[in-house]
Design a protein around this motif. Structure first.
Motif, short mmCIF file in Angstrom:
data_model
loop_
_atom_site.label_atom_id
_atom_site.label_comp_id
_atom_site.label_asym_id
_atom_site.label_seq_id
_atom_site.Cartn_x
_atom_site.Cartn_y
_atom_site.Cartn_z
N VAL A 16 -19.24 18.65 0.95
CA VAL A 16 -18.84 18.49 2.34
C VAL A 16 -18.49 17.03 2.59
O VAL A 16 -19.26 16.14 2.21
CB VAL A 16 -19.96 18.92 3.32
CG1 VAL A 16 -19.55 18.66 4.77
CG2 VAL A 16 -20.34 20.37 3.13
N LEU A 17 -17.34 16.80 3.19
CA LEU A 17 -16.97 15.48 3.67
C LEU A 17 -17.18 15.54 5.18
O LEU A 17 -16.45 16.24 5.88
CB LEU A 17 -15.52 15.17 3.32
CG LEU A 17 -15.00 13.80 3.73
CD1 LEU A 17 -15.81 12.69 3.07
CD2 LEU A 17 -13.53 13.68 3.35
N TRP A 18 -18.21 14.86 5.67
CA TRP A 18 -18.70 15.04 7.03
C TRP A 18 -18.39 13.84 7.89
O TRP A 18 -18.80 12.72 7.58
CB TRP A 18 -20.21 15.26 6.97
CG TRP A 18 -20.87 15.55 8.27
CD1 TRP A 18 -21.52 14.67 9.08
CD2 TRP A 18 -20.98 16.82 8.91
NE1 TRP A 18 -22.02 15.30 10.18
CE2 TRP A 18 -21.70 16.63 10.09
CE3 TRP A 18 -20.53 18.09 8.59
CZ2 TRP A 18 -21.99 17.66 10.96
CZ3 TRP A 18 -20.83 19.13 9.45
CH2 TRP A 18 -21.55 18.91 10.62
N ALA A 19 -17.68 14.05 8.98
CA ALA A 19 -17.45 13.00 9.97
C ALA A 19 -18.14 13.36 11.28
O ALA A 19 -18.13 12.58 12.21
CB ALA A 19 -15.96 12.78 10.18
N GLN A 23 -15.62 17.49 12.94
CA GLN A 23 -14.65 16.98 11.97
C GLN A 23 -15.29 16.94 10.58
O GLN A 23 -16.09 16.07 10.28
CB GLN A 23 -14.20 15.59 12.39
CG GLN A 23 -12.91 15.15 11.80
CD GLN A 23 -12.41 13.88 12.45
OE1 GLN A 23 -13.15 13.12 13.05
NE2 GLN A 23 -11.11 13.63 12.31
N TYR A 24 -14.88 17.90 9.74
CA TYR A 24 -15.41 17.96 8.38
C TYR A 24 -14.46 18.77 7.50
O TYR A 24 -13.59 19.47 7.98
CB TYR A 24 -16.81 18.59 8.34
CG TYR A 24 -16.86 20.00 8.87
CD1 TYR A 24 -16.57 21.09 8.06
CD2 TYR A 24 -17.20 20.24 10.20
CE1 TYR A 24 -16.61 22.39 8.55
CE2 TYR A 24 -17.24 21.54 10.70
CZ TYR A 24 -16.94 22.60 9.87
OH TYR A 24 -16.97 23.87 10.37
N ALA A 25 -14.66 18.62 6.19
CA ALA A 25 -13.94 19.44 5.21
C ALA A 25 -14.95 19.89 4.18
O ALA A 25 -15.91 19.16 3.87
CB ALA A 25 -12.82 18.64 4.55
N ARG A 71 -10.04 11.96 -0.03
CA ARG A 71 -9.39 11.58 1.22
C ARG A 71 -8.42 10.44 0.95
O ARG A 71 -8.77 9.46 0.28
CB ARG A 71 -10.42 11.13 2.24
CG ARG A 71 -9.81 10.83 3.58
CD ARG A 71 -10.86 10.43 4.56
NE ARG A 71 -10.41 9.18 5.16
CZ ARG A 71 -11.11 8.46 5.97
NH1 ARG A 71 -12.34 8.81 6.26
NH2 ARG A 71 -10.62 7.38 6.47
N ALA A 72 -7.21 10.56 1.46
CA ALA A 72 -6.21 9.51 1.40
C ALA A 72 -5.69 9.33 2.82
O ALA A 72 -4.96 10.19 3.33
CB ALA A 72 -5.07 9.88 0.45
N GLY A 78 -8.89 19.30 -1.35
CA GLY A 78 -9.94 19.85 -2.19
C GLY A 78 -9.32 20.52 -3.39
O GLY A 78 -8.21 21.05 -3.31
N ARG A 79 -10.00 20.43 -4.52
CA ARG A 79 -9.52 21.13 -5.70
C ARG A 79 -10.69 21.51 -6.58
O ARG A 79 -11.80 21.03 -6.39
CB ARG A 79 -8.49 20.31 -6.46
CG ARG A 79 -9.01 19.04 -7.05
CD ARG A 79 -7.88 18.27 -7.69
NE ARG A 79 -8.41 17.11 -8.37
CZ ARG A 79 -7.73 16.39 -9.21
NH1 ARG A 79 -6.50 16.69 -9.50
NH2 ARG A 79 -8.29 15.34 -9.79
#
Length: 85
Positions: A16-19, A23-25, A71-72, A78-79
């Motif tokens: 998890v990329l958590w903001a 807002q997350y992925a 993230r760019a 995601g892969r």
């Protein structure tokens, strides 16, 4: 590297990329009859799944997979791939 060994329906492991709650992925490998990898996100709007879990998702019968989130700028991707590659 972390390893998970799910063995019961529906267990999974992921990143998890958590903001924040709005807002997350997330990328996850699920353990169920399909063995899919799913990518989902929320960006200050309703939660979205790129592919729904099930037979149309990114299915894999590999015992081990590598999951990645990157993230760019404002873009998150995601892969995944089988661990042996």
């Amino acid at each position: 590297m972390r390893r998970a060994q799910p063995s019961q329906f529906y267990q999974g492991a992921g990143l998890v990329l958590w903001a924040g709650a709005d807002q997350y992925a997330r990328v996850e490998r699920g353990y169920d009859q399909y063995g899919e990898v799913i990518f989902e996100y929320k960006d200050k709007a309703p939660h979205k799944r790129v592919l729904e879990p099930g037979p149309s998702a990114a299915a894999s019968d590999a015992d081990r997979v590598v999951l990645e989130l990157a993230r760019a700028g404002e873009t998150v991707s995601g892969r995944w791939r089988p661990e042996s590659e």
